[in-house]
Design a protein around this motif. Structure first.
Motif, short mmCIF file in Angstrom:
data_model
loop_
_atom_site.label_atom_id
_atom_site.label_comp_id
_atom_site.label_asym_id
_atom_site.label_seq_id
_atom_site.Cartn_x
_atom_site.Cartn_y
_atom_site.Cartn_z
N TYR A 8 0.86 -1.24 0.01
CA TYR A 8 0.10 -0.05 -0.08
C TYR A 8 0.84 1.38 0.06
CZ TYR A 8 -2.94 3.93 1.60
OH TYR A 8 -3.64 4.90 1.91
N TYR A 9 1.98 1.37 0.86
CA TYR A 9 2.63 2.46 0.91
C TYR A 9 3.53 2.72 -0.12
CZ TYR A 9 0.76 2.69 5.72
OH TYR A 9 -0.14 3.07 6.70
N TYR A 13 2.87 5.95 -1.89
CA TYR A 13 3.94 6.90 -1.43
C TYR A 13 5.32 6.61 -2.08
CZ TYR A 13 0.21 8.81 1.65
OH TYR A 13 -0.88 9.15 1.92
N GLY A 51 0.95 7.48 8.62
CA GLY A 51 1.70 6.96 7.58
C GLY A 51 3.39 6.85 7.38
N MET A 54 5.52 12.01 7.72
CA MET A 54 6.00 13.11 6.86
C MET A 54 5.87 14.36 7.53
SD MET A 54 5.57 12.83 2.85
CE MET A 54 4.22 11.44 2.68
N ILE A 73 -3.16 3.24 12.71
CA ILE A 73 -3.64 2.01 12.64
C ILE A 73 -2.87 0.89 12.20
CG2 ILE A 73 -5.11 1.80 10.78
CD1 ILE A 73 -7.39 0.91 12.40
N ARG A 86 -2.55 3.14 17.17
CA ARG A 86 -3.68 3.61 17.57
C ARG A 86 -4.84 3.59 16.53
NH1 ARG A 86 -2.66 3.07 22.97
NH2 ARG A 86 -1.00 4.48 23.51
N ASP A 87 -6.29 3.44 16.88
CA ASP A 87 -7.30 3.52 15.75
C ASP A 87 -7.85 4.82 16.30
OD1 ASP A 87 -9.60 3.51 14.80
OD2 ASP A 87 -10.03 1.31 14.83
N ILE A 88 -8.09 5.68 15.57
CA ILE A 88 -8.70 7.21 15.96
C ILE A 88 -10.01 6.84 16.22
CG2 ILE A 88 -9.11 7.79 13.64
CD1 ILE A 88 -8.10 9.91 16.80
N THR A 89 -10.80 5.76 15.70
CA THR A 89 -12.27 5.52 16.09
C THR A 89 -12.37 5.18 17.70
OG1 THR A 89 -12.52 3.17 15.44
CG2 THR A 89 -12.83 4.92 13.69
N HIS A 103 -4.42 13.92 7.75
CA HIS A 103 -4.01 14.31 6.56
C HIS A 103 -4.34 12.97 5.77
CE1 HIS A 103 -1.36 16.09 3.41
NE2 HIS A 103 -2.43 15.71 2.73
N SER A 104 -5.76 13.02 5.06
CA SER A 104 -6.08 11.78 4.06
C SER A 104 -6.24 10.36 4.94
CB SER A 104 -4.90 11.59 3.14
OG SER A 104 -5.50 11.03 1.94
N TYR A 108 -11.07 6.75 5.13
CA TYR A 108 -10.85 5.24 5.30
C TYR A 108 -11.78 4.58 6.51
CZ TYR A 108 -6.97 4.99 2.21
OH TYR A 108 -5.99 5.35 1.25
C1 LIG Z 1 -3.49 7.88 2.74
S1 LIG Z 1 -2.43 7.55 4.18
C2 LIG Z 1 -1.89 9.02 4.87
C3 LIG Z 1 -0.67 9.07 5.57
C4 LIG Z 1 -0.29 10.59 5.97
N1 LIG Z 1 -1.30 11.10 6.96
C5 LIG Z 1 0.07 11.35 4.66
O1 LIG Z 1 -0.79 12.11 4.35
O2 LIG Z 1 1.09 11.24 4.19
C6 LIG Z 1 -3.74 6.85 5.34
C7 LIG Z 1 -3.26 6.41 6.68
O3 LIG Z 1 -4.23 6.49 7.93
C8 LIG Z 1 -4.16 5.42 8.39
N2 LIG Z 1 -5.27 5.17 9.02
C9 LIG Z 1 -6.49 4.52 8.45
N3 LIG Z 1 -7.37 4.20 9.31
C10 LIG Z 1 -7.19 4.59 10.53
C11 LIG Z 1 -7.66 4.75 11.94
N4 LIG Z 1 -9.04 4.37 12.03
N5 LIG Z 1 -6.76 5.17 12.75
C12 LIG Z 1 -5.37 5.75 12.64
N6 LIG Z 1 -5.06 5.63 11.46
C13 LIG Z 1 -5.88 5.17 10.27
C14 LIG Z 1 -3.63 4.35 7.48
O4 LIG Z 1 -3.04 3.25 8.23
C15 LIG Z 1 -2.72 5.14 6.62
O5 LIG Z 1 -1.50 5.25 7.23
#
Ligand SMILES: C[S@@+](CC[C@H](N)C(=O)[O-])C[C@H]1O[C@@H](n2cnc3c(N)ncnc32)[C@H](O)[C@@H]1O
Length: 192
Positions: A8-9, A13, A51, A54, A73, A86-89, A103-104, A108
């Motif tokens: 994925y990364y 990225y 992610g 950065m 997560i 951690r899971d932000i939910t 950011h982004s 998800y």
């Molecule tokens: C598109 S990447 C963005 C990474 C970074 N914020 C950036 O913009 O470069 C999405 C990231 O959100 C994380 N993510 C998705 N659901 C999440 C959750 N419920 N809690 C924490 N992180 C989560 C994923 O593991 C992933 O690393």
């Protein structure tokens, strides 16, 4: 959660990725400067869904005195780039941070978890939130589908604004301020 793995990364990225450290550096420079313009000193920042980390890395490099915490997560991201898993939910932060970056990430989060995730972002934010999440219209008309993960939740800008607006005033360019913290001139931000 295996979705956010090495592949994925690498895909999003890698060399043809959605954004690179240099671009995030321009954004972080602008966000930090806008906060300063509003009189908000950034002593602490939280990077949610970090992610590659950065934003955290930019702060560590350019403002090493700022306390940073990055969470994600993804087990892979945490092991590779040094975040707390951690899971932000489900994770309610124990303290607040002058700046929170998300950011982004929210695209998800499933419908049943997103209100709690935003409540946790509000708990975590002392003053300023930087948030980017592609909306239905962005996914249809703005993003490059070759470089963007399209397998996400498609929700309208109105939907996100109604949710975030419970705690934040939208300023623009991804910036939101926590209600009751930074007074905005009428033409500086969206209607309170
Ligand atoms: C598109 S990447 C963005 C990474 C970074 N914020 C950036 O913009 O470069 C999405 C990231 O959100 C994380 N993510 C998705 N659901 C999440 C959750 N419920 N809690 C924490 N992180 C989560 C994923 O593991 C992933 O690393």
């Amino acid at each position: 959660m295996t979705r956010f793995d090495h592949d994925y990364y690498h895909r999003y990225y890698g060399p043809a990725g959605v954004h690179a450290p240099e671009q995030v550096g321009h954004l972080a420079t602008a966000v930090h400067a806008m906060a300063a313009w509003w009189g908000v000193e950034i002593h602490s920042m939280l990077d949610v869904g970090a992610g590659l980390g950065m934003w955290r890395d930019w702060y560590r490099r350019h403002h090493p005195a700022v306390h940073t915490l990055s969470i994600d997560i993804s087990e892979h991201a945490c092991r590779t780039w040094g975040h707390e898993q951690r899971d932000i939910t489900t994770w309610r932060p124990e303290r607040s941070y002058d700046l929170v970056v998300c950011h982004s990430v929210l695209q998800y989060v499933a419908d049943e978890g997103v209100a709690t995730a935003v409540e946790h972002l509000a708990d975590a934010t002392e003053c300023v939130l930087y948030l980017e999440a592609p909306t239905t219209a962005d996914l249809a008309h703005v993003v490059d589908p070759q470089r963007t993960d399209m397998e996400v939740h498609h929700r309208s800008g109105e939907w996100y604004r109604a949710l975030l607006g419970q705690w934040f005033q939208q300023v623009g360019a991804g910036l939101w301020v926590k209600r009751g913290t930074v007074p905005m001139f009428e033409l500086e931000a969206a209607a309170p």
